[in-house]
Design a protein around this motif. Sequence first.
Motif, PDB file in Angstrom:
ATOM      1  N   ALA A 427       0.763  -1.115  -0.125  1.00  0.00           N
ATOM      2  CA  ALA A 427       0.143   0.072  -0.011  1.00  0.00           C
ATOM      3  C   ALA A 427       0.870   1.325  -0.077  1.00  0.00           C
ATOM      4  CB  ALA A 427      -0.881  -0.052   1.425  1.00  0.00           C
ATOM      5  N   LEU A 428       2.023   1.297   0.710  1.00  0.00           N
ATOM      6  CA  LEU A 428       2.757   2.442   0.615  1.00  0.00           C
ATOM      7  C   LEU A 428       3.467   2.457  -0.474  1.00  0.00           C
ATOM      8  CD1 LEU A 428       4.306   2.103   4.468  1.00  0.00           C
ATOM      9  CD2 LEU A 428       2.725   3.782   3.602  1.00  0.00           C
ATOM     10  N   THR A 429       3.851   1.584  -1.282  1.00  0.00           N
ATOM     11  CA  THR A 429       4.533   1.552  -2.400  1.00  0.00           C
ATOM     12  C   THR A 429       3.578   2.288  -3.391  1.00  0.00           C
ATOM     13  OG1 THR A 429       5.915  -0.293  -2.018  1.00  0.00           O
ATOM     14  CG2 THR A 429       5.879   0.438  -4.267  1.00  0.00           C
ATOM     15  N   LEU A 430       2.340   1.845  -3.496  1.00  0.00           N
ATOM     16  CA  LEU A 430       1.198   2.276  -4.401  1.00  0.00           C
ATOM     17  C   LEU A 430       1.072   4.083  -4.139  1.00  0.00           C
ATOM     18  CD1 LEU A 430      -1.625  -0.184  -4.827  1.00  0.00           C
ATOM     19  CD2 LEU A 430      -0.356   0.909  -6.809  1.00  0.00           C
ATOM     20  N   ALA A 431       1.143   4.316  -2.902  1.00  0.00           N
ATOM     21  CA  ALA A 431       0.781   5.650  -2.339  1.00  0.00           C
ATOM     22  C   ALA A 431       1.968   6.367  -3.071  1.00  0.00           C
ATOM     23  CB  ALA A 431       0.944   5.627  -0.828  1.00  0.00           C
ATOM     24  N   CYS A 432       3.407   6.218  -2.977  1.00  0.00           N
ATOM     25  CA  CYS A 432       4.419   6.757  -3.523  1.00  0.00           C
ATOM     26  C   CYS A 432       4.212   6.758  -5.117  1.00  0.00           C
ATOM     27  CB  CYS A 432       5.699   5.977  -3.194  1.00  0.00           C
ATOM     28  SG  CYS A 432       6.475   6.182  -1.532  1.00  0.00           S
ATOM     29  N   ALA A 433       3.756   5.982  -5.546  1.00  0.00           N
ATOM     30  CA  ALA A 433       3.422   6.104  -7.043  1.00  0.00           C
ATOM     31  C   ALA A 433       2.513   6.939  -7.550  1.00  0.00           C
ATOM     32  CB  ALA A 433       3.043   4.672  -7.646  1.00  0.00           C
ATOM     33  N   VAL A 434       1.459   7.027  -6.666  1.00  0.00           N
ATOM     34  CA  VAL A 434       0.390   8.272  -6.875  1.00  0.00           C
ATOM     35  C   VAL A 434       1.100   9.448  -6.700  1.00  0.00           C
ATOM     36  CG1 VAL A 434      -1.886   9.340  -5.962  1.00  0.00           C
ATOM     37  CG2 VAL A 434      -1.490   6.552  -6.168  1.00  0.00           C
ATOM     38  N   LEU A 435       1.755   9.649  -5.594  1.00  0.00           N
ATOM     39  CA  LEU A 435       2.193  10.931  -5.316  1.00  0.00           C
ATOM     40  C   LEU A 435       3.245  11.478  -6.385  1.00  0.00           C
ATOM     41  CD1 LEU A 435       3.073  10.830  -1.626  1.00  0.00           C
ATOM     42  CD2 LEU A 435       1.213  12.086  -2.569  1.00  0.00           C
ATOM     43  N   LEU A 436       4.102  10.377  -7.218  1.00  0.00           N
ATOM     44  CA  LEU A 436       4.970  10.758  -8.042  1.00  0.00           C
ATOM     45  C   LEU A 436       4.381  10.964  -9.176  1.00  0.00           C
ATOM     46  CD1 LEU A 436       8.016  10.506  -8.409  1.00  0.00           C
ATOM     47  CD2 LEU A 436       7.826   8.172  -9.423  1.00  0.00           C
ATOM     48  N   ALA A 437       3.245  10.425  -9.613  1.00  0.00           N
ATOM     49  CA  ALA A 437       2.319  10.574 -11.079  1.00  0.00           C
ATOM     50  C   ALA A 437       1.826  12.067 -10.802  1.00  0.00           C
ATOM     51  CB  ALA A 437       1.202   9.742 -10.946  1.00  0.00           C
ATOM     52  N   LEU A 438       1.396  12.694  -9.748  1.00  0.00           N
ATOM     53  CA  LEU A 438       0.797  13.881  -9.596  1.00  0.00           C
ATOM     54  C   LEU A 438       1.666  15.078  -9.375  1.00  0.00           C
ATOM     55  CD1 LEU A 438      -1.991  12.885  -6.832  1.00  0.00           C
ATOM     56  CD2 LEU A 438      -2.362  13.199  -9.341  1.00  0.00           C
ATOM     57  N   SER A 439       3.031  14.542  -9.216  1.00  0.00           N
ATOM     58  CA  SER A 439       3.914  15.743  -8.971  1.00  0.00           C
ATOM     59  C   SER A 439       4.367  16.487 -10.135  1.00  0.00           C
ATOM     60  CB  SER A 439       5.092  15.259  -8.147  1.00  0.00           C
ATOM     61  OG  SER A 439       5.878  14.162  -9.067  1.00  0.00           O
TER      62      SER A 439
END
Length: 448
Positions: A427-439
């Motif tokens: 879940a934390l890895t997915l959260a990092c991917a989402v934050l990266l995509a939105l940056s």
Amino acid sequence: MSVRQAQGPAGRGTRPGLWREGLAALRSGDLRLIWLAQVVSQLGDGVFTLGIVVLTVELTASGLALSGTLMAQLLPYALLGAPAGALADRWNRRLTMVASDIARGLVVALLPLLHLTGWLHAWMIPVVAFLLTTGGLFFDPAKNALVPTVTPAGALVRVNALLAGTRQVLFIAAPALGGVLAAAFGTMTLFWIDAASFFLSAAILARMRVSGRVPALTPGPPSPRPSATPLPQGGRGAGGEGSPVRGHLLRDVQEGLRYVWRVPVLRLMVIVGTFINFILSPLPVILPLLFLTVLGLGTAAFGTALSFIFAGFLLGVAFVGVSGSRIHLGYLTTAAMAVAGLAVLALGAGPPLTVIHLIGLAGGAAVGIMEVAETTVLQRESTDAVRGRVFALYESVSQGGRAVSVALAGALSDRVGLRAMVYAVGALTLACAVLLALSPPVRRLARG
């Protein structure tokens, strides 16, 4: 000139052109020598990794001693990584690599020499591990900074893929070879081989034609990369190539920190890379326990799953090597991070073994893609005069976080349960991917 401009007609999406470009990159004499030195050195590293574990067990039969040796290998990143990167940006990079290899060869040779004299004691093993990692802190930033300067235009992604793929193959093959050699000739043979590999690597690197001198960074944009940012004025003088102004070492370290912080893409990659390393590092501790105690699949099933993960890594490296120049690296890194998170979550659900193999392939491929893409972004988005410090900072904070993560993994898994730990990692890895995509930095990188 952008990468696409440098590629010319052959880089317009045709696979034969991509392959020709990759082969042409390896024909570069200096690049071929770096690759060959890596093959020799990492073959030695692989047998050393096995040898130091076996030797620790032979002398102590203690899990605590083995943990201490492994921690000694990680500790230099936190203590010495940033200063080592600053020195790598001061010194001649080719000579730094050669000297580092010679020094590490001498350090490794201490173990069999002390064994011959009867003076070898268990406490010396973590000391050797610490010194060996310290030598690598100078070698790795120098190599990562030098590779772009000897790589043909437009081929950097494929070159990084080649280096990462070679490293993974040797990571798999070398310990197996070491086991055969240790059984036939004894554990100390492994350390003689590793020492010899460092000396041979140094001899190969000494033949490079590139000067290895670090260029001075003068005021104004020094790089064709639009997002590459020069150092603050006064950090390096305009003394010409190979003659940067020598300031205080701490000031050089601070310059590197400020540089990374002022370049949005670099700042993002260091922060996210550190967090991802922290999140994923418990997996080598958690997964064996998950397979053997929760899923009840046995040692053989765990071994085959590891093989699929390693094979997936090679597939990911091959994919980014062939297609990376046609795919935006920011989005590619984000997608790979999301796949890695989904793969970990799927493992926690305990699917059938066949599905686990497919998950292993996907997860391994995602890790391979992230490694090549992140390395390439760090190289492209930093100027030559500060590139060593950029990589040293990245390794220092990410590996330092990894040490803390590994230390916490066992206690947390006992407290919250293995399956919960696996779900948390995914879940934390997915959260990092989402934050990266939105940056915004990733989106700007994609447009560039």
